[in-house]
Design a protein around this motif. Structure first.
Motif, PDB file in Angstrom:
ATOM      1  N   PHE A   1       0.652  -1.090   0.419  1.00 12.23           N
ATOM      2  CA  PHE A   1      -0.023   0.333   0.490  1.00 12.23           C
ATOM      3  C   PHE A   1       0.794   1.262  -0.134  1.00 12.23           C
ATOM      4  O   PHE A   1       1.597   1.437   0.542  1.00 12.23           O
ATOM      5  N   LYS A   2       0.567   2.352  -1.250  1.00 16.45           N
ATOM      6  CA  LYS A   2       0.931   3.298  -0.820  1.00 16.45           C
ATOM      7  C   LYS A   2       0.681   4.513  -0.001  1.00 16.45           C
ATOM      8  O   LYS A   2      -0.935   4.513   0.488  1.00 16.45           O
ATOM      9  N   PHE A   3       0.964   4.702   0.683  1.00 18.13           N
ATOM     10  CA  PHE A   3       1.218   5.869   1.785  1.00 18.13           C
ATOM     11  C   PHE A   3       1.294   7.648   1.975  1.00 18.13           C
ATOM     12  O   PHE A   3       2.198   8.025   1.120  1.00 18.13           O
ATOM     13  N   ARG A   4       0.436   8.759   2.166  1.00 12.75           N
ATOM     14  CA  ARG A   4       1.374   9.634   1.865  1.00 12.75           C
ATOM     15  C   ARG A   4       0.880  10.480   3.204  1.00 12.75           C
ATOM     16  O   ARG A   4       0.245   9.942   3.648  1.00 12.75           O
ATOM     17  N   ARG A   5       2.077  11.645   3.227  1.00 18.18           N
ATOM     18  CA  ARG A   5       2.173  12.198   4.597  1.00 18.18           C
ATOM     19  C   ARG A   5       1.107  13.584   4.854  1.00 18.18           C
ATOM     20  O   ARG A   5       1.644  14.084   3.143  1.00 18.18           O
ATOM     21  N   GLN A   6       0.645  14.052   5.707  1.00 19.88           N
ATOM     22  CA  GLN A   6       0.377  15.351   5.262  1.00 19.88           C
ATOM     23  C   GLN A   6      -0.567  15.505   4.115  1.00 19.88           C
ATOM     24  O   GLN A   6       0.032  16.662   3.978  1.00 19.88           O
ATOM     25  N   HIS A   7      -1.189  14.793   3.916  1.00 17.59           N
ATOM     26  CA  HIS A   7      -1.882  14.790   2.671  1.00 17.59           C
ATOM     27  C   HIS A   7      -3.642  16.121   2.818  1.00 17.59           C
ATOM     28  O   HIS A   7      -3.957  15.121   3.159  1.00 17.59           O
ATOM     29  N   PRO A   8      -3.850  16.943   2.012  1.00 17.86           N
ATOM     30  CA  PRO A   8      -4.729  17.565   2.023  1.00 17.86           C
ATOM     31  C   PRO A   8      -6.239  17.519   1.192  1.00 17.86           C
ATOM     32  O   PRO A   8      -6.321  16.472   0.867  1.00 17.86           O
ATOM     33  N   ALA A   9      -6.908  16.959   2.972  1.00 14.24           N
ATOM     34  CA  ALA A   9      -8.698  16.825   2.729  1.00 14.24           C
ATOM     35  C   ALA A   9      -9.895  17.934   3.270  1.00 14.24           C
ATOM     36  O   ALA A   9      -9.880  18.089   4.052  1.00 14.24           O
ATOM     37  N   GLY A  10     -10.094  18.677   1.436  1.00 15.03           N
ATOM     38  CA  GLY A  10     -10.703  18.991   2.185  1.00 15.03           C
ATOM     39  C   GLY A  10     -10.063  20.243   3.034  1.00 15.03           C
ATOM     40  O   GLY A  10      -8.935  20.931   2.829  1.00 15.03           O
TER      41      GLY A  10
ATOM     42  N   VAL B   1      -6.031  18.867   6.906  1.00 17.41           N
ATOM     43  CA  VAL B   1      -4.732  17.930   6.688  1.00 17.41           C
ATOM     44  C   VAL B   1      -4.475  16.424   7.225  1.00 17.41           C
ATOM     45  O   VAL B   1      -4.350  16.553   8.416  1.00 17.41           O
ATOM     46  N   LEU B   2      -3.930  15.753   6.522  1.00 17.98           N
ATOM     47  CA  LEU B   2      -4.562  13.845   7.625  1.00 17.98           C
ATOM     48  C   LEU B   2      -3.149  13.784   7.524  1.00 17.98           C
ATOM     49  O   LEU B   2      -1.843  13.932   6.798  1.00 17.98           O
ATOM     50  N   ASP B   3      -2.549  13.302   8.476  1.00 12.92           N
ATOM     51  CA  ASP B   3      -1.422  12.975   8.981  1.00 12.92           C
ATOM     52  C   ASP B   3      -0.799  12.090   8.043  1.00 12.92           C
ATOM     53  O   ASP B   3      -0.082  12.252   7.425  1.00 12.92           O
ATOM     54  N   PHE B   4      -1.864  10.639   7.656  1.00 12.84           N
ATOM     55  CA  PHE B   4      -1.304  10.117   6.476  1.00 12.84           C
ATOM     56  C   PHE B   4      -2.730   9.590   5.901  1.00 12.84           C
ATOM     57  O   PHE B   4      -3.843   9.388   6.725  1.00 12.84           O
ATOM     58  N   PHE B   5      -2.547   8.955   4.467  1.00 14.86           N
ATOM     59  CA  PHE B   5      -3.257   8.258   3.805  1.00 14.86           C
ATOM     60  C   PHE B   5      -2.764   8.268   2.613  1.00 14.86           C
ATOM     61  O   PHE B   5      -2.309   7.166   2.094  1.00 14.86           O
ATOM     62  N   CYS B   6      -4.426   6.648   2.807  1.00 13.67           N
ATOM     63  CA  CYS B   6      -3.916   5.379   1.990  1.00 13.67           C
ATOM     64  C   CYS B   6      -4.725   5.587   0.726  1.00 13.67           C
ATOM     65  O   CYS B   6      -6.412   5.646   1.606  1.00 13.67           O
ATOM     66  N   SER B   7      -4.494   6.107  -0.548  1.00 13.63           N
ATOM     67  CA  SER B   7      -5.594   5.919  -1.573  1.00 13.63           C
ATOM     68  C   SER B   7      -6.538   5.361  -1.882  1.00 13.63           C
ATOM     69  O   SER B   7      -7.632   5.163  -1.347  1.00 13.63           O
TER      70      SER B   7
ATOM     71  N   ILE C   1      -5.162   8.204   8.628  1.00 18.72           N
ATOM     72  CA  ILE C   1      -4.042   7.661   9.837  1.00 18.72           C
ATOM     73  C   ILE C   1      -3.999   8.964  10.628  1.00 18.72           C
ATOM     74  O   ILE C   1      -3.196   9.627  10.011  1.00 18.72           O
ATOM     75  N   GLU C   2      -4.523   9.041  11.842  1.00 20.62           N
ATOM     76  CA  GLU C   2      -3.913   9.750  12.460  1.00 20.62           C
ATOM     77  C   GLU C   2      -3.464   9.594  14.009  1.00 20.62           C
ATOM     78  O   GLU C   2      -3.519   8.688  14.684  1.00 20.62           O
ATOM     79  N   VAL C   3      -2.156  10.163  14.019  1.00 18.12           N
ATOM     80  CA  VAL C   3      -1.531  10.034  15.760  1.00 18.12           C
ATOM     81  C   VAL C   3      -2.107  10.764  16.676  1.00 18.12           C
ATOM     82  O   VAL C   3      -1.356  12.063  16.244  1.00 18.12           O
ATOM     83  N   ASP C   4      -2.226  10.892  16.773  1.00 18.59           N
ATOM     84  CA  ASP C   4      -3.164  11.796  18.562  1.00 18.59           C
ATOM     85  C   ASP C   4      -2.134  11.747  19.487  1.00 18.59           C
ATOM     86  O   ASP C   4      -1.619  10.295  20.590  1.00 18.59           O
ATOM     87  N   GLY C   5      -1.789  12.391  19.964  1.00 20.60           N
ATOM     88  CA  GLY C   5      -1.076  12.738  21.081  1.00 20.60           C
ATOM     89  C   GLY C   5      -1.935  13.435  22.148  1.00 20.60           C
ATOM     90  O   GLY C   5      -2.946  13.404  21.905  1.00 20.60           O
ATOM     91  N   MET C   6      -1.798  13.526  23.307  1.00 21.42           N
ATOM     92  CA  MET C   6      -2.146  14.203  24.880  1.00 21.42           C
ATOM     93  C   MET C   6      -3.348  15.902  24.334  1.00 21.42           C
ATOM     94  O   MET C   6      -3.988  15.842  25.033  1.00 21.42           O
TER      95      MET C   6
END
Length: 118
Positions: free
Chosen positions: A19-28, A31-37, A43-48
């Motif tokens: 699978f190909k992933f993009r980082r900092q992918h714009p969506a509307g 900005v998504l942390d990572f995205f697999c089209s 994919i969102e990495v959530d800190g505190m």
């Protein structure tokens, strides 16, 4: 990118499971942390900070906006990425396989030669 995002990106850029992933992918307006089209997977990495103030509501609004566009969001605690990055990658790939459907199958062996039944 945060340290957990860097750890995850180092693995995602190797195209796990094909699978190909993009980082900092714009969506509307997001900005998504990572995205697999192919799997329509964010994919969102959530800190505190994602647990504080208005962040949970903002996250739900973004997730809802994405769901309306048939994009599923995986929210992964940053601590999980730091502690068990290989398990996180396995979970991500499993979700991609489920969402991509039966057409995404890694090749089992060499491709058939010309003239052979497929």
């Amino acid at each position: 990118m945060s340290p957990p995002e860097i750890i995850l990106w180092q693995r995602l850029r190797q195209r796990p499971g094909g699978f190909k992933f993009r980082r900092q992918h714009p969506a509307g307006g997001y900005v998504l942390d990572f995205f697999c089209s192919e799997a329509r997977l964010a994919i969102e990495v959530d800190g505190m900070a994602h647990d504080m103030g208005n962040a949970p509501r903002a996250d739900e609004m973004r997730d809802s906006w994405l769901r309306m566009r048939n994009v599923q969001t995986l929210r992964i605690p940053a601590s999980d990425v730091s502690r068990s990055p290989d398990q996180v990658i396995e979970w991500i790939v499993n979700n991609c396989v489920e969402r991509a459907g039966p057409l995404h199958q890694p090749p089992a062996g060499p491709p058939p030669r010309s003239g052979e039944d497929v």
